[in-house]
Scaffold this active site. Structure first.
Site, PDB file in Angstrom:
ATOM      1  N   ASP A 256     -61.856   6.281  34.138  1.00 30.86           N
ATOM      2  CA  ASP A 256     -61.041   5.712  35.212  1.00 30.86           C
ATOM      3  C   ASP A 256     -61.261   4.204  35.249  1.00 30.86           C
ATOM      4  O   ASP A 256     -62.370   3.724  34.966  1.00 30.86           O
ATOM      5  CB  ASP A 256     -61.398   6.321  36.573  1.00 30.86           C
ATOM      6  CG  ASP A 256     -60.302   6.082  37.604  1.00 30.86           C
ATOM      7  OD1 ASP A 256     -59.381   6.915  37.700  1.00 30.86           O
ATOM      8  OD2 ASP A 256     -60.344   5.033  38.279  1.00 30.86           O
ATOM      9  N   ASP A 292     -52.876  10.833  34.604  1.00 32.63           N
ATOM     10  CA  ASP A 292     -52.381  11.110  35.961  1.00 32.63           C
ATOM     11  C   ASP A 292     -52.373   9.766  36.672  1.00 32.63           C
ATOM     12  O   ASP A 292     -53.338   9.374  37.315  1.00 32.63           O
ATOM     13  CB  ASP A 292     -53.309  12.112  36.644  1.00 32.63           C
ATOM     14  CG  ASP A 292     -52.799  12.567  38.002  1.00 32.63           C
ATOM     15  OD1 ASP A 292     -51.712  12.122  38.403  1.00 32.63           O
ATOM     16  OD2 ASP A 292     -53.499  13.348  38.658  1.00 32.63           O
ATOM     17  N   CYS A 345     -48.115  12.407  41.246  1.00 30.65           N
ATOM     18  CA  CYS A 345     -47.843  13.219  42.435  1.00 30.65           C
ATOM     19  C   CYS A 345     -46.717  12.554  43.218  1.00 30.65           C
ATOM     20  O   CYS A 345     -46.772  12.439  44.442  1.00 30.65           O
ATOM     21  CB  CYS A 345     -49.095  13.427  43.293  1.00 30.65           C
ATOM     22  SG  CYS A 345     -49.926  11.917  43.814  1.00 30.65           S
TER      23      CYS A 345
END
Length: 391
Positions: A256, A292, A345
């Site tokens: 990340d 993501d 999302c």
């Protein structure tokens, strides 16, 4: 605290939030200053505040203004409760109703919302409504209505530790009732006792993890196989990293841009009984790279309702640039016959199909294997997944 005092407190806190202070900061600060408030008080006030943030335009319409008092008045009307019984001015209750508020008691709530513009009734900013309808068409109104409600609590059963029945029985012994959910074979929806999950034996032993059902379904849809090398490029806290590790025997690496987000992952992986690596600068190639990406979070706005009011056109454009950059970086880490999986999302084409179309138009040697959407009306959050293959 009395129920009426909780309403008054929620109204005061909402005023601070409407002035621009983050909701979590406001709620935490109040809790620290208010030692007299018990856990049930804090939970009830939090629910009032977040319900109002999810529905702030429709509640303001019903309540007569975009203020904490107006939102709480509108909330009671929308929920079919009698505001005059709470707004009494007695003790710590909100002040008595004004003449305008008393007149509003005669309003037909359903008719008022039916006559309101779609973005108001759907509790969306005006500029976002066309993005939603462009992406979802006839499904837009239903998705918006669901984003006005509290999100279900879902658990992922870690099949490395046990099966669904074992998990359900363990949770039940700790007073937590669940039911299976069709979005994923590992998904349990908590129907009672959600606030006990983090202290449950099933959670503490790694048998279950908190994870949205659609997020689990997204992991289920990835083309996973034993022996792969997998990179979770935008791993965040590592929820999908752990889900993939439970699916297959593979070498899985998490990365990340903010390494602090992964600080808990080693302990969570140990609790789950799986092996994952963490890399600050991952070196490919990998058979599967999942990105993501940072996004508007529009598919999960019922969990983070401030997001829909804070998002701007400039912020969305910045996100699109970041999403394009991540796709290019992740592509460079993908093996010759590997898969690049792009996920958000978000419900918006601008963050989903449009990003994939731009990538394919600018980057040779890639094809789209498939893409898929999960909408809130399926039970979980809204997600998008596209799997690209380097040919």
């Amino acid at each position: 605290m009395t129920p009426d005092a909780r309403i008054a407190t929620a109204a005061e806190l909402l005023d601070s939030i409407l002035d621009g202070q983050p909701a979590e900061q406001v709620l935490t600060g109040w809790a620290r200053r208010s030692r007299f408030a018990g856990s049930k008080d804090r939970a009830a006030i939090r629910d009032h505040v977040f319900d109002a943030l999810r529905c702030r335009r429709s509640y303001a319409l019903l309540g007569g203004g975009m203020t904490g008092r107006g939102l709480m008045f509108g909330q009671l009307l929308a929920q079919g409760r009698a505001p005059e019984e709470a707004f009494t001015g007695q003790g710590h209750a909100p002040a008595q109703l004004t003449e305008d508020e008393t007149a509003a008691l005669r309003r037909d709530v359903e008719a008022a919302l039916a006559e309101a513009p779609a973005p108001v009734a759907g509790d969306m900013p005006d500029w976002i409504w066309p993005l939603l309808t462009e992406a979802l068409g006839a499904d837009a109104a239903r998705a918006a209505a669901l984003l006005r409600q509290r999100a279900p609590v879902f658990l992922r059963v870690n099949t490395a530790r046990g099966d669904l029945e074992t998990a359900r029985a363990s949770l039940l012994r700790d007073g937590i009732e669940t039911q299976e959910h069709p979005l994923s074979p590992t998904a349990l929806e908590v129907t009672s006792g959600a606030r006990q999950v983090a202290r449950s034996t099933a959670y503490e032993t790694g048998l279950v993890e908190l994870q949205d059902a659609a997020s689990q379904a997204l992991s289920d849809a990835l083309p996973l196989r034993n022996g792969m090398t997998i990179l979770d490029y935008c791993a965040g806290g590592g929820g999908k990293t752990l889900a993939m590790a439970a699916h297959v025997q593979a070498r899985i690496t998490a990365h990340d841009a903010n390494p602090g987000r992964l600080s808990d992952l080693p302990a969570r992986a140990a609790r789950a009984g799986v092996d994952v690596a963490i890399a600050r600068q991952p070196k490919g190639p990998f058979d599967l790279v999942l990105c993501d990406v940072p996004c508007s979070g529009s598919g999960a706005w019922r969990r983070s309702p401030e997001g829909k009011w804070a998002l701007t056109t400039d912020a969305l454009a910045d996100l699109n640039r970041t999403q394009d950059e991540i796709l290019q970086k992740a592509a460079a880490l993908t093996a010759q016959d590997g898969v690049l999986a792009y996920a958000t999302c978000s419900l918006f084409r601008a963050e989903n199909e449009d990003r994939i179309a731009k990538f394919l138009s600018e980057t040779k040697g890639w094809v789209l294997d498939f893409d898929r959407r999960w909408l809130p009306q399926m039970g979980g959050d809204g997600f998008y997944l596209a799997c690209l293959r380097r040919g």
